[in-house]
Enzyme design. Structure first.
Site, PDB file in Angstrom:
ATOM      1  N   ASP A   1       0.589  10.281 -66.677  1.00  0.00           N
ATOM      2  CA  ASP A   1       1.244  10.714 -65.436  1.00  0.00           C
ATOM      3  C   ASP A   1       0.999   9.650 -64.375  1.00  0.00           C
ATOM      4  OD1 ASP A   1      -1.535  11.458 -65.524  1.00  0.00           O
ATOM      5  OD2 ASP A   1      -1.216  12.586 -63.681  1.00  0.00           O
TER       6      ASP A   1
ATOM      7  N   GLU B   1      -3.733  13.577 -64.777  1.00  0.00           N
ATOM      8  CA  GLU B   1      -4.897  12.901 -64.215  1.00  0.00           C
ATOM      9  C   GLU B   1      -4.762  12.719 -62.707  1.00  0.00           C
ATOM     10  OE1 GLU B   1      -7.728   9.858 -62.925  1.00  0.00           O
ATOM     11  OE2 GLU B   1      -5.550   9.727 -62.780  1.00  0.00           O
TER      12      GLU B   1
ATOM     13  N   ARG C   1     -14.519  10.955 -51.400  1.00  0.00           N
ATOM     14  CA  ARG C   1     -14.995  10.397 -52.669  1.00  0.00           C
ATOM     15  C   ARG C   1     -16.496  10.621 -52.693  1.00  0.00           C
ATOM     16  NH1 ARG C   1     -10.656   8.967 -56.119  1.00  0.00           N
ATOM     17  NH2 ARG C   1      -8.925   8.868 -54.653  1.00  0.00           N
TER      18      ARG C   1
END
Lengths: 481, 481
Positions: free
Chosen positions: A106, A171, A349
């Site tokens: 993807d 993903e 993150r």
């Protein structure tokens, strides 16, 4: 130490060099399928992409299964079927080690009007660069595996390992459904896996290959503010209600300062302290701050442009990015609207040893407090839409040794040992499910522009990458189980 | 005072009542043309719309000209041809007064996925409401004029006035090109105009008609912040640059507080003080705060929900709305992008005696200072993309008297005298070019949802509106020059 010449690899490398145009044609086919996993209206294309790959794997003799992993729930509450995950096997020789390969097919959204110079879903080669969405992230690397296996088969050489394949098409949207599947198959499909290899990241620079032993995790948040039951004309209604946009920019402005410092209290509590040994490792890495700055086209980098601090900020410290807003006026032009509901989107993150649950709590508590401070009468909601842990491993083992040897065979240089700022949430699950060494072998270069306009994969990286993965299979075969 | 029955108007009203379905069919045709003036890719539809109207006017015997008003410059620097402006004339009897009529046939953007229950460009009647983009703003009112004129002609009754028409297709985008054209034609086309009438606003409520003697102006601003030469992957790059979005939400959060107070110093310097007389007028107006709040679906209104303060905040005080942001991630889903450049969009509705030049200066000075405070190394630019003054007039004159009499004839009630929070920037120019009285006669109701999802025009308002404008022509004919 120079490695003795290998007749097997000579034959493989020759085959690869002779089939460059076929490989490019294959990548063009893959890029043409708009498998954008975050766009519900393109879900069918994601499924088409899975079927396309299944078909290519079959042609290589892989026994593959399309595993149903259920549905996802869209932010508006609707269910949407997830694309199936491919689990495949090739070879079952008990004398050979078994390598499990993961990749995704993807992609991120892309549109020419965002500033692409070519049609993003039409692979276009210009000056040795193959431009197209997914060329580098991650269709190109997935095809490097297929090309490498085909080269062994066409040269009638035995593949030196047994192979297990895990290919998914979610993903870019949090790998929904995959983790459960891997856990379910822990005692069956994954039982005999000896090594795991993932090619889904990038070199640190443009020229020197590297191997990667760490990734950051990701916590993605939505903030929702509603001020009315419908969008309003700003002339007619402006001045009589507290607008959702006004609350939204207030909240989003309370997240991170101009120096990149996250303003959420306690957010860094669990971040591992930097060791002296670690600091030394970072200093040795080949990384040009100037090249990096030029590539970004940024007027000025953070952290006074100090190399070690920049690398650490990418790899081993958390960062917060505000991505955008859904529901606001986002087209060109001058619409005079008061949006009734806006959804602000940001992500953090995360790094070892941060836990998504703790990060979620810190963010939600903080935003609730900020909302109370704001004193707005509008409706407000904050939620973490997905959270994935960071991953780091000790690279002193035969999986990394094989990859180092393979790199020397193809690129004639010792790779740098790096970590990566991006997230491949499933990496940690592979480690947990197999309890074996996981390695990341990047194929593309730092300037490939994954998630960006004009994503590309250098022809050199695609072709040498095919050789690299073939050589890795060769070397790991020699390592044994 | 009841007005004596008029045979002329009885005939006209009967004709109108007999042709309701034809009128709805005509509006359906007009709504089907996607004349969204702020979307460059729909410019051809705007031109088609002009030609469609030209054709309808010709059928009524109007001598019409499509006036070229040049090109506009898009934010990215590209030039784009403006749709022509229609100037038309019908009748030239020196014994009759000349009425100049203005309307616009462009619309705001609309898409079903934004929350429309019907296809926005397919006029759909549900429970007496005609849903469709532009039904109320302003295609419906424009067609009321055409219907009214046609009724006179079909009943073979003399039109009581000479007519001049000005119809444009750029009103929703600042009426670019129109002001110059009006000024150029001051001594020719506009020379003999005695009255100006504009139907492009809304009733204050859902039931009671009103006449409007004031409008707010509009200053629309773009803030541009650039942090990189391309969109970036937040995993790979997050933590090493100060992101444009972060600067943008900081700047946008410095514009207005949760109570609707504009934070820009000196912005209110030139706003006229409220007089006692004015305060009394506002108190007398028929306005239900509860209905208004219910219509908006807002949890709480500003100004402690005080009627007079709310009306004044809509009509005679400036307000600031943040509309959105171009370049950020605005789709559903979870893209992990660092946008390279974002353009924040906001506007200020201005009032007498604010001047756009002074407002621009106050905004630019303030944002420059805030930017300096922020200390960001990114690229920053702020600009006013259009500015238009407010308009207010003294309604004690025969133009308003005729409209009051016409309202009584159709709705059997005295209209409220209102101002309007929205902007029709060209109103002031009409007053300056003709030096005559300008009136706004709204056709639609407060809940029509102009600029919003599910815009509609009540069938009642469309049909009675046609009668109202026919009656206005009748009454103004009796007023003489």
């Amino acid at each position: 130490m120079a490695l003795p010449e290998s007749r097997t690899l000579s034959l493989i490398f020759k085959y690869v060099d002779d089939h460059v145009l076929n490989y490019i044609e294959l990548l063009k086919e893959a890029v043409a399928i708009k498998s954008v996993s975050c766009s519900p209206h393109l879900r069918d294309d994601c499924i088409t992409m899975v079927k396309w790959l299944h078909c290519k794997l079959k042609a290589l003799g892989v026994e593959a299964e399309e595993c149903d992993v259920g549905t996802q729930t869209l932010p508006d509450g609707r269910p949407l079927r997830l694309p199936p995950v491919i689990l495949g096997s090739l070879g079952n020789d008990p004398s050979k080690p078994t390598v499990c390969i993961y990749g995704h097919i993807d992609v991120q959204p892309a549109a020419q009007e965002d500033g692409w110079h070519t049609e993003p879903f039409n692979l276009t080669e210009i000056d040795g660069k193959l431009y197209g969405r997914g060329a580098s992230d991650d269709k190109g690397p997935v095809l490097c595996w297929l090309n490498a296996i085909q080269a062994y088969q066409k040269q009638e050489l035995p593949i030196p390992v047994n192979l297990k394949f895990v290919f998914e098409a979610m993903e870019e949207s949090g790998s929904e459904g995959l983790e459960d599947l891997l856990k379910q198959r822990k005692e069956s499909f994954f039982q005999n896996v000896d090594y795991v290899c993932i090619s889904d990241n990038y070199w640190l620079g443009k020229d020197k290959p590297c191997l990667t032993y760490g990734l950051r995790g990701l916590c993605y948040f939505f903030i929702e503010v509603t001020c009315a039951c419908k969008d309003l004309h700003s002339g007619v209604y402006g001045g009589t209600i507290n607008e959702a946009m006004s609350d939204m920019v207030y909240l989003l402005s309370r997240l991170v300062d101009k120096d990149g410092t996250i303003l959420i209290p306690n957010i860094n509590n669990d971040v591992l302290p930097v060791t002296d040994d670690e600091r030394r490792q970072y200093q040795e890495i080949d990384f040009s701050v100037l090249d990096y700055k030029t590539e970004l086209g940024s007027p000025s980098l953070l952290h006074k442009e100090d190399k070690t601090k920049l690398l650490m900020s990418r790899w081993r410290f958390p960062s917060l990015s505000v991505h955008g807003m859904e529901g606001c006026f986002s087209d060109p032009g001058t619409k005079t609207v008061i949006p009734r509901k806006v959804i602000g989107k940001f992500s953090i993150r995360i790094v070892p040893n941060q836990d998504p649950i703790a990060v979620e709590k810190a963010v939600v508590d903080y935003l609730n407090k900020e909302w109370a401070k704001r004193g707005s009468s509008n409706k407000f909601k904050v939620s973490m839409v997905h959270g994935a842990k960071a991953w780091v491993t000790d690279p002193r083992n035969s999986n990394y040794e094989a990859a180092i040897r393979a790199t020397k065979r193809v690129y004639n240089t010792e790779p740098d040992m790096t970590r990566e700022g991006g997230s491949i949430p499933i990496t940690l699950t592979f480690q947990e499910v197999t309890d074996k060494s996981v390695i990341l072998i990047p194929i593309g270069a730092c300037d490939d522009g994954a998630h960006s306009q004009n994503e590309k994969l250098d022809r050199r990286n695609y072709i040498q990458g095919t050789k690299l993965l073939a050589a890795y299979l060769y070397e790991i075969g020699k390592m044994g189980k």
